[in-house]
Design an enzyme around this catalytic site. Structure first.
Site, PDB file in Angstrom:
ATOM      1  N   LYS A  80       0.846  -1.197   0.000  1.00 10.49           N
ATOM      2  CA  LYS A  80       0.000   0.000   0.000  1.00 10.49           C
ATOM      3  C   LYS A  80       0.887   1.254   0.000  1.00 10.49           C
ATOM      4  O   LYS A  80       1.916   1.276   0.665  1.00 10.49           O
ATOM      5  CB  LYS A  80      -0.877  -0.042   1.257  1.00 10.49           C
ATOM      6  CG  LYS A  80      -2.046   0.890   1.242  1.00 10.49           C
ATOM      7  CD  LYS A  80      -3.066   0.448   2.287  1.00 10.49           C
ATOM      8  CE  LYS A  80      -4.061   1.570   2.576  1.00 10.49           C
ATOM      9  NZ  LYS A  80      -4.674   2.147   1.374  1.00 10.49           N
ATOM     10  N   ASN A  95     -13.738   3.341  -4.386  1.00 14.33           N
ATOM     11  CA  ASN A  95     -13.168   3.527  -3.063  1.00 14.33           C
ATOM     12  C   ASN A  95     -12.634   4.934  -2.915  1.00 14.33           C
ATOM     13  O   ASN A  95     -12.220   5.570  -3.881  1.00 14.33           O
ATOM     14  CB  ASN A  95     -12.071   2.496  -2.785  1.00 14.33           C
ATOM     15  CG  ASN A  95     -10.726   2.944  -3.310  1.00 14.33           C
ATOM     16  OD1 ASN A  95     -10.045   3.766  -2.683  1.00 14.33           O
ATOM     17  ND2 ASN A  95     -10.344   2.435  -4.472  1.00 14.33           N
ATOM     18  N   CYS A 111      -3.114   8.677  -7.532  1.00 16.18           N
ATOM     19  CA  CYS A 111      -4.184   8.357  -6.585  1.00 16.18           C
ATOM     20  C   CYS A 111      -5.293   9.390  -6.744  1.00 16.18           C
ATOM     21  O   CYS A 111      -5.047  10.590  -6.647  1.00 16.18           O
ATOM     22  CB  CYS A 111      -3.693   8.367  -5.151  1.00 16.18           C
ATOM     23  SG  CYS A 111      -5.013   8.027  -3.986  1.00 16.18           S
ATOM     24  N   ASN A 125      -4.188   3.181 -12.738  1.00 16.07           N
ATOM     25  CA  ASN A 125      -4.819   3.387 -11.445  1.00 16.07           C
ATOM     26  C   ASN A 125      -6.339   3.309 -11.638  1.00 16.07           C
ATOM     27  O   ASN A 125      -6.822   3.118 -12.757  1.00 16.07           O
ATOM     28  CB  ASN A 125      -4.407   4.755 -10.875  1.00 16.07           C
ATOM     29  CG  ASN A 125      -4.356   4.731  -9.350  1.00 16.07           C
ATOM     30  OD1 ASN A 125      -5.280   4.229  -8.709  1.00 16.07           O
ATOM     31  ND2 ASN A 125      -3.303   5.264  -8.780  1.00 16.07           N
ATOM     32  N   GLY A 146      -8.772  -4.720 -12.857  1.00 14.36           N
ATOM     33  CA  GLY A 146      -9.852  -5.690 -13.021  1.00 14.36           C
ATOM     34  C   GLY A 146      -9.446  -7.116 -13.319  1.00 14.36           C
ATOM     35  O   GLY A 146     -10.289  -7.928 -13.707  1.00 14.36           O
TER      36      GLY A 146
END
Lengths: 313, 329
Positions: free
Chosen positions: B69, B93, B154, B216, B269
């Site tokens: 992470k 998310n 991000c 991302n 995915g």
């Protein structure tokens, strides 16, 4: 990939979670709720009250498993190796579960999360359940009783129909107090309305609670006032259930006083209710009281401390 | 863009080889230039926490590498909940880079990974090129860290202007700052939410990145129709899962076509062995499993196993031979 009942993946360690393909052994109404029972011997052997399982739902377009608190496991007898969960239909995933037939297969990961810690002293325990949150408490009551501890219960719900299995509640505990918000069964009101009185009558030294978050908050705050140690099993939205997605976090105060976002699936779902920073959660009870409580250092209360009860946490 | 889809390698794209190979003889080695990994499966950053969580289920060193992470200079508590919303074939998310900070990670999480002998791809994030640089500097001599992945993309940062990967120049600045600090290969993680991903990719490579991670999450949104409330506290969030896979495959193919010598970590995915092969054919040398781990913690490990048998059954002797082999109509 072909699936058959009994397939199990995971480490052999006694406390490691596994993935099991279980066979549905029962699926029935349980009052206003549903009960699903499936075979999963490896999971049943490893489970403890308070822990949960993640069940894959084969719902069109839906990916994620759904978390369910373990309501009971059977390790012996004719139902040996089975796991029960109790749930309410809240969406297409849980709706799909209610359509399962006997002998259908379910893909389950568990047991996950922390179990309820048992008191290190032989003290009377008060178990407070809201709605289907009472289910894991019956399982906990069994374990506490087996350890020779006195168990009393408060079971609350909105209406009589939403009281989970009142007969089981009576069987599992020395006394049980029911509360309903509409007064259709037991005392009209909420579990916290009878908490202080019940705790006093039963000489309860510890409280365990499971139910909706606002109830857990109210119970935790009532227990703080009564100086009763309390362990709560929280219900949070989860994506993975195994500690990697950081979706199911809630603010928990550490021993150093620092509030950190802890994962309900890994650090919980069972938390010391006094440690949850409820004010920093979104589980509002309503406007805060405008009178500041006096801070009283009551050393002579005779209550057991968290350390004495649970040891290091 | 039409040039992209015409890259054809008819020979290697032709169907199965005649003879099946022994599964044990299949070479799964992932060649990423200066970095070689035992197999081409890793984890997508933010989908595998620190590694120990999934090691409860299986030995995580079975994977080619573990991408952890994203690490920031300071510890981050992340965003308030709700942080997740399920969507058709995916999820949104908005975690907000919750992490123990690079120092906390070096102190607590890395030693565990080192003890396992894991190959670690350290994902790093920051608000400024200097923050990226400082995080990278702290990783300089960290044993077990085989590569640094620079999270330029991000979506859950304070404002979209901070998504470096939206701009080639801003991306290059960060990569330059990071590449100076570390000896291991640097991968730039890019977003698909741009007009020209190849331009950003090119800028990163010129600035010193050894490779690229594509893609991302895609910026998305979900609103409860009854209450009108956004399903995420943060409003917008990152879309992941099978829903974005075709977009990821397209981006990998696009960039691989333009920069055929650049190693690519393909992610978005991936869930089944067919998805892995698709990503490799599009041009990935390493495939990262993300949201699928949320669905089934065993996914990444199972894919390593299935990859061997899949290739063997079709007579392939290595996974590398399929890289970039796409047959157009």
């Amino acid at each position: 990939m072909s699936r058959r009942a009994g397939q199990v993946e995971g480490r052999p360690d006694a406390d490691a979670p596994v993935r099991v393909i279980g066979e549905v052994l029962a699926r029935r109404r349980e009052g206003a709720y549903w009960l699903l029972s499936f075979s999963a011997p490896e999971l049943a052997d490893r489970a403890r009250p308070g822990q949960f399982v993640e069940i894959a739902v084969e719902q069109k377009y839906s990916l994620l498993r759904r978390p369910f608190s373990i309501a009971r496991v059977s390790r012996q007898g004719p139902a040996a190796g089975t796991v029960d969960v109790v749930f309410d239909v809240g969406g297409p995933g849980t709706e799909w579960l209610t359509q399962l037939a006997l002998h259908d297969l379910v893909d389950v990961v568990g047991p996950l999360g922390t179990p309820f810690p048992l008191p290190k002293r032989r003290v009377p325990c008060l178990l407070i359940g809201g709605g289907y949150g009472a289910a894991p408490l019956f399982y906990l009551a069994e374990e506490l009783t087996r350890e020779g501890l006195r168990v009393d219960m408060i079971i609350g719900a909105a209406t009589r129909e939403r009281i989970l299995n009142p007969i089981e509640a009576k069987r599992a505990s020395a006394t049980v107090t029911f509360t309903t918000e509409d007064g259709s069964h037991g005392v009209q009101g909420r579990v916290t309305d009878v908490l202080a009185q019940t705790a006093e009558t039963c000489r309860s030294a510890v409280v365990y609670a499971c139910g909706p978050m606002p109830m857990l908050r109210a119970v935790s705050e009532a227990c703080a006032e009564l100086e009763l140690p309390v362990q709560v099993a929280v219900e949070e939205h989860m994506a993975c259930g195994v500690g990697v997605c950081f979706t199911c976090v809630l603010p928990v105060r550490g021993k150093d006083g620092e509030v950190r976002m802890r994962r309900a699936c890994l650090d919980g779902p069972v938390f010391n209710g006094a440690r949850i920073a409820w004010d920093e959660t979104r589980f509002e009870l309503g406007p805060p009281p405008d009178v500041e409580e006096d801070e009283v250092e009551d050393e002579a209360s005779g209550r057991l401390t968290d350390d004495e009860l649970w040891g290091e946490q | 863009m039409s040039a992209d889809v015409r890259r054809i390698d008819a020979a290697s794209a032709s169907a199965h080889g005649d003879a099946a190979t022994e599964a044990a003889d299949v070479d799964l080695t992932a060649d990423l230039g200066r970095l070689t990994l035992p197999n081409p499966i890793t984890t997508a950053s933010g989908c595998f926490a620190s590694g120990a969580e999934i090691d409860r289920f299986y030995d995580v060193t079975d994977l080619g590498a573990i991408t952890v992470k994203s690490l920031t200079l300071e510890p981050r508590q992340g965003l308030p909940t709700p942080r997740m919303a399920e969507t058709p074939a995916g999820m949104l998310n908005a975690i907000g880079l919750q992490n123990p900070g690079v120092d906390g990670w070096l102190e607590r999480d890395l030693p565990w990974l080192q003890g396992k002998g894991a190959k670690v791809i350290a994902s790093i994030a920051g608000n400024t090129p200097e923050e990226f640089r400082d995080v990278a500097r702290r990783l300089r001599r960290a044993t077990g860290v085989v590569a640094v992945e620079v999270n330029l993309s991000c979506p859950n940062v304070e404002h979209r202007g901070l998504v470096f990967a939206c701009d080639p120049k801003a991306s290059a600045e960060v990569i330059t700052a990071v590449a100076r600090e570390v000896d291991v290969p640097v991968f730039a993680k890019l977003t698909s939410d741009v007009t020209d991903i190849v331009a950003v990719a090119q800028a990163c490579i010129e600035a010193g990145a050894s490779g690229l991670t594509l893609i991302n999450t895609l910026l998305g949104m979900s609103i409860d129709p009854e209450t009108g409330r956004t399903r995420l506290f943060n409003g917008y969030g990152g879309l992941s899962g099978p829903a974005i896979r075709p977009v990821a495959v397209r981006n990998v193919h696009q960039v691989h076509t333009a920069l055929p010598d650049v190693p690519i970590i393909g992610t978005g995915g991936v869930r089944t062995i067919e998805d892995v092969i698709e990503m490799v054919r599009a041009g990935a040398s390493l495939v990262a499993v993300g949201t699928a781990t949320f669905v089934d913690p065993f996914t990444a490990r199972d894919l390593v196993r299935e990859l061997r048998t899949w290739l063997a059954a079709r007579g392939h002797t290595s996974v590398a031979e399929l890289r970039g082999s796409v047959l157009a109509w």
